[in-house]
Scaffold this motif. Structure first.
Motif, short mmCIF file in Angstrom:
data_model
loop_
_atom_site.label_atom_id
_atom_site.label_comp_id
_atom_site.label_asym_id
_atom_site.label_seq_id
_atom_site.Cartn_x
_atom_site.Cartn_y
_atom_site.Cartn_z
N PHE A 243 31.67 31.02 63.03
CA PHE A 243 30.92 31.24 61.79
C PHE A 243 31.43 32.51 61.09
O PHE A 243 31.49 33.58 61.70
N MET A 244 31.85 32.36 59.83
CA MET A 244 32.38 33.45 59.01
C MET A 244 33.67 34.04 59.57
O MET A 244 34.08 35.14 59.19
N ASN A 245 34.33 33.32 60.45
CA ASN A 245 35.61 33.77 60.98
C ASN A 245 36.72 33.41 59.99
O ASN A 245 36.93 32.24 59.70
N PRO A 246 37.45 34.38 59.45
CA PRO A 246 38.49 34.08 58.45
C PRO A 246 39.57 33.14 58.95
O PRO A 246 40.21 32.46 58.15
N SER B 264 38.71 33.48 54.44
CA SER B 264 40.10 33.91 54.50
C SER B 264 40.62 34.29 53.12
O SER B 264 41.32 35.29 52.96
N VAL B 265 40.26 33.50 52.11
CA VAL B 265 40.68 33.80 50.74
C VAL B 265 40.12 35.15 50.29
O VAL B 265 40.80 35.94 49.63
N ILE B 266 38.89 35.44 50.68
CA ILE B 266 38.24 36.69 50.26
C ILE B 266 38.87 37.90 50.92
O ILE B 266 39.14 38.91 50.27
N VAL B 267 39.14 37.82 52.22
CA VAL B 267 39.60 39.01 52.95
C VAL B 267 41.10 39.19 52.91
O VAL B 267 41.60 40.29 53.20
N THR B 268 41.85 38.14 52.56
CA THR B 268 43.30 38.27 52.52
C THR B 268 43.72 39.21 51.40
O THR B 268 43.27 39.09 50.26
N GLU B 269 44.60 40.13 51.71
CA GLU B 269 45.04 41.12 50.73
C GLU B 269 45.98 40.47 49.71
O GLU B 269 46.87 39.68 50.06
N ALA B 270 45.76 40.78 48.44
CA ALA B 270 46.60 40.24 47.37
C ALA B 270 48.01 40.81 47.47
O ALA B 270 48.23 41.91 48.00
N THR B 271 48.97 40.05 46.93
CA THR B 271 50.38 40.44 47.06
C THR B 271 50.82 41.47 46.03
O THR B 271 51.91 42.01 46.15
#
Length: 733
Positions: A468-471, A478-485
């Motif tokens: 649950f809520m694991n990226p 995952s989309v929220i926590v992934t750092e933008a390029t």
């Protein structure tokens, strides 16, 4: 100038209406006959036949049902939706029935034309019998002073078409960049109440939508995307065989929006299915925001409705990812039509239920993914409405809400339940939708759709406690926590977060202060459920992955987009009340113009000279970037390999989509080194693979796809090059 309103033909006197239908039919038959005799008039057959089959059958259905005194936009939407439904189900019936009468090729041109002719003749007779007495003609009054606005708006799609041609031929994006600026200017003019009168808001929504869709769909003379290649293959299979093999065990093969609708347009309009997908389907999809505009306007006002749709079409998913999903484009139109029927309480209940059942069934045969989301929402909404109408639950809810109202709004107003004449979402409709869904997917997909849903459900249930809520498992998280390029991508990401905040604020206020808004109970219930679906896409493992997070969010915005604007109005009225002198719509227009410029890749192109959009990036046209756009040499290379191959084909993840148009769903992904290859096999390399010596491998162990660009040169060492055309290469061992 006064003209008879062609969008309200269902209210015309019966004799002039039938004369026009017969005249159009004779023109169509004449054009087809001339082509068989060797005399072809370019474009005319395509235009006349498309307008005829997309509008006339549905308009006659409305007339038979006695649906009159609708607004022009509603008549247009209901007519086109009904026509598409008639075409889809007609194709299905032809495929089942005609072989019993010795017609083994029901999807060939002559049986299709004769069938449509017969159906329209029957509809005309029924119209005359049932509705010959009704006649309230409507007229379009066009003032000369409106000409500049009308022609100015109509020029925007022309910029889109000319811009894509310039990009395809000369790799120059100047016209498309200018078009995006013009679209932004239209939004700002409407935000500040300049130049464009409110009566032209529906036209503005339609042309802006069509322009954004065409500026992507018309890029390249070939198809681009993902699922659309498999959709093309199945539709082309029907066209080539003149028969739909419903026994093929594939989810998409059960979708009449692909296997029936595309062959109809292709045969009657004499169009290659590639151009049906690149022109006709985006045109139909452009009606989705128009329908939502009508639905939102009925419950709010024109400004909120316009900017709700401007927000909806500004998100890149709408004019990018959705263009590669033809079946979902059609299904979303039917979903919007069910919303229109649902909120219109002035319509005769019996007539509205006829349309609701027709459009509901059409969702089921158009797209399985949207069907299951709508089915889940439908059951939840029905239960929620039952609970809302329970007097004890209502009294308890009002006690809670009244305490919140004291904080949110000092003026209490009427806090009683908002009465409605009747509910559209009834137990009968819910049961019909459930039963028809099960029947269709068991009968025409050999149960593959049901198997897919069960597999997804089992995976969610077994992993929800641990992930649950694991990226790594919840794609939305995952989309929220992934750092933008890049910095620009970071800004775009936070702009999306701001709009989500607006949605939360707007929905909260509308639910708490129900007496101050005109939203129908059923619409609010659907919105609440869709908000929970959004939350589920972020928190529940493997839930969003079934569709993709961006697509899931896009679907929920069909209901949630208006609350974004309402939330923005509340926030901007507080923050910018002095700067904009009370014109919160002006602030909203500026914000969402910025939102569009970042989403469309416009800012990237200006700042870096390399856009994230394939429509604005000339290197994507040349296939020198790793994108889903394929040049002519790559396509011809794949066609050559299709004609000669007799062994397994290895190809990288992006170029793999190209082979779906030949039916090769199970080609192998190109590995990172030759030791991982086995047996005799072909290797296909596209332009990007050759120039950059890179291939893409995707790992799907988790919902957050891992993309690895590997050195592809090692893969084809010691293999024989058997084909090369400067843009594609084929190796064999």
């Amino acid at each position: 100038m006064k003209l008879s309103d062609p969008f309200q033909m269902n209210d015309w006197p019966i004799i002039p209406l039938l004369k026009l239908v017969i005249a159009l039919h004779l023109v169509l038959v004449g054009l087809i006959t001339l082509e068989y005799l060797g005399f072809s008039i370019p474009v005319l057959r395509q235009l006349i036949s498309f307008l005829y089959i997309i509008y006339i059958p549905g308009m006659l259905v409305l007339r038979i049902l006695g649906m009159h005194n609708l607004k022009s936009s509603e008549t247009l939407l209901y007519s086109i939706g009904s026509s598409i439904a008639v075409l889809m189900f007609t194709g299905c019936v032809m495929n089942i029935v005609y072989p019993f009468f010795g017609i083994q090729r029901p999807f060939s041109t002559i049986p299709m034309i004769l069938t449509i002719s017969g159906i329209i003749l029957i509809l005309c007779i029924l119209c005359y019998i049932r509705d010959k007495e009704f006649a309230i003609p409507h007229f379009i009054n066009i003032d000369r002073k409106d000409y500049p606005v009308i022609f100015g708006l109509l020029l925007i799609p022309c910029l889109s078409v000319l811009g894509t041609h310039l990009m395809n031929v000369h790799h120059n994006n100047i016209l498309l960049m200018f078009m995006i600026v013009v679209i932004a200017l239209v939004a700002i003019l409407i935000g500040f109440d300049k130049v464009i009168p409110t009566k032209f808001y529906p036209l503005a929504i339609f042309v802006l939508t069509l322009s954004l869709l065409f500026h992507k769909s018309l890029i390249s003379m070939n198809l681009w995307g993902w699922d659309i290649f498999h959709e093309y293959y199945l539709a082309n299979l029907v066209i080539e065989n003149s028969f739909w093999d419903s026994t093929i065990r594939a989810n998409t093969n059960a979708m009449l929006s692909i296997v029936s609708l595309i062959p109809f347009f292709s045969s009657i309009c004499d169009m290659d299915p590639v151009w049906v997908l690149k022109i006709i389907y985006p045109f139909i999809f452009s009606l989705v925001p128009l329908g939502l505009y009508v639905a939102v306007k009925k419950q709010t006002n024109m400004k909120i409705a316009f900017f709700s749709m401007f927000f909806f079409i500004s998100i890149f998913t709408f004019y990018s990812e959705m263009l590669a999903l033809a079946r979902q484009q059609i299904a979303e139109l039917f979903l919007v039509l069910t919303i229109l029927v649902m909120i219109d309480k002035t319509m005769d209940r019996r007539k509205s239920l006829h349309l609701l059942y027709l459009f509901g069934a059409s969702i089921i045969v158009s797209h399985y993914g949207l069907t299951w989301i709508y089915l889940f929402s439908l059951i939840a909404v029905w239960i929620l409405l039952i609970l809302m109408e329970n007097s004890k639950i209502w009294a308890f809810k009002e006690i809670i809400y009244s305490k919140i109202r004291k904080i949110v709004d000092k003026s209490q107003g009427n806090s009683g339940q908002i009465p409605v004449p009747f509910r559209t979402i009834t137990l009968a409709y819910v049961l019909f939708f459930i039963m028809f869904t099960i029947f269709w997917y068991i009968t025409f997909s050999s149960g593959s759709v049901l198997d897919s849903v069960i597999a997804i459900g089992e995976r969610i249930v077994t992993s929800i406690s641990d992930d649950f809520m694991n990226p790594e498992a919840a794609q939305g998280m995952s989309v929220i926590v992934t750092e933008a390029t890049s910095m620009l991508h970071t800004i775009t990401k936070y702009l999306h977060f701001v709009t989500i905040f607006f949605i939360i604020v707007g929905l909260f206020i509308c639910v708490i202060l129900r007496d101050k808004f005109k939203f129908e109970n059923e619409y609010v219930a659907f919105s609440e459920i869709n908000f929970l679906i959004c939350v589920g896409g972020v928190t529940i493992p493997y839930f969003a992955n079934a569709l993709n997070t961006t697509r899931l969010y896009h679907i929920t915005l069909i209901f949630l987009a208006p609350f974004c604007i309402i939330g923005a109005l509340i926030v901007f009225s507080i923050i910018f009340r002095h700067f904009f002198k009370g014109n919160s719509y002006g602030a909203i227009s500026i914000f969402f113009v910025i939102f569009l410029l970042f989403n469309s890749g416009f800012v990237d192109e200006i700042a870096t000279g390399k856009s994230t959009s394939i429509a604005l990036d000339h290197t994507a046209i040349e296939s020198t970037t790793d994108s889903e756009l394929f040049n002519d040499r790559e396509v011809s290379g794949a066609q050559w390999l299709d004609s000669v191959h007799n062994d397994l084909i290895f190809v990288d993840e992006i170029r793999r989509n190209l082979f779906k148009s030949f039916g090769y769903l199970y080609t192998e992904t190109l590995p990172d080194n030759s030791s991982k290859m086995w047996g005799h096999a072909y290797l296909y390399l596209g332009t990007y693979n050759i120039m950059e010596k890179q291939s893409r491998t995707e790992e799907h162990e988790t919902t957050a796809t891992t993309i690895m660009n590997n050195d592809s040169m090692s893969v084809f060492l010691n293999r024989n090059k058997i084909f090369a055309n400067g843009g594609a290469e084929v190796y064999y061992k």
